[in-house]
Write an enzyme that holds these catalytic residues in place. Sequence first.
Site, PDB file in Angstrom:
ATOM      1  N   LYS A   9      33.793  11.350 -12.400  1.00 28.91           N
ATOM      2  CA  LYS A   9      34.620  10.540 -13.290  1.00 28.91           C
ATOM      3  C   LYS A   9      34.408   9.069 -12.991  1.00 28.91           C
ATOM      4  CE  LYS A   9      39.455   9.897 -14.657  1.00 28.91           C
ATOM      5  NZ  LYS A   9      40.835  10.349 -14.380  1.00 28.91           N
ATOM      6  N   SER A  25      23.752   8.930 -27.488  1.00 29.47           N
ATOM      7  CA  SER A  25      24.033   8.977 -26.065  1.00 29.47           C
ATOM      8  C   SER A  25      24.895   7.806 -25.602  1.00 29.47           C
ATOM      9  CB  SER A  25      22.768   9.010 -25.228  1.00 29.47           C
ATOM     10  OG  SER A  25      22.100   7.781 -25.349  1.00 29.47           O
ATOM     11  N   TYR A  58      25.509  12.491 -24.013  1.00 31.53           N
ATOM     12  CA  TYR A  58      24.739  12.664 -22.778  1.00 31.53           C
ATOM     13  C   TYR A  58      24.348  11.300 -22.234  1.00 31.53           C
ATOM     14  CZ  TYR A  58      20.763  11.840 -25.870  1.00 31.53           C
ATOM     15  OH  TYR A  58      19.893  11.285 -26.783  1.00 31.53           O
ATOM     16  N   ALA A  75      28.185   7.776 -32.141  1.00 36.18           N
ATOM     17  CA  ALA A  75      29.317   7.445 -31.271  1.00 36.18           C
ATOM     18  C   ALA A  75      29.629   5.949 -31.275  1.00 36.18           C
ATOM     19  CB  ALA A  75      29.036   7.916 -29.852  1.00 36.18           C
TER      20      ALA A  75
END
Length: 116
Positions: A9, A25, A58, A75
Amino acid sequence: MLIEVIKSKIHKVTITGANLHYIGSITIDEDLMDAANLIENEKVHVLDLNNGERLETYVIKGVRGSGDIYLNGAAARKVIVGDIIIIMSFALIDFQEAKSFKPVIIFPDTKTNKLI
């Protein structure tokens, strides 16, 4: 039995770029990748604290030491430069192992995206 647990994280980094016309990505500074135990092409979840968006993508290596965090492709429409995000990856591990497993969680400086 396998159980899915959080593996890595990056808690609170700032979006520094968004490139709609890239293949897709998230580009992450390689120093942050190393510190968070992330590898190129690893699937990650991205949570935008400014607008509540959640997405999967990714990892692509960014320039080491740059502090760059770019969302690319479709995105890029989900964020605005300056948004604060959380990046997480998960792993499937044995249930018994999961009881003692410790994820790698890092807390970079949100102004520079550099390790503190």
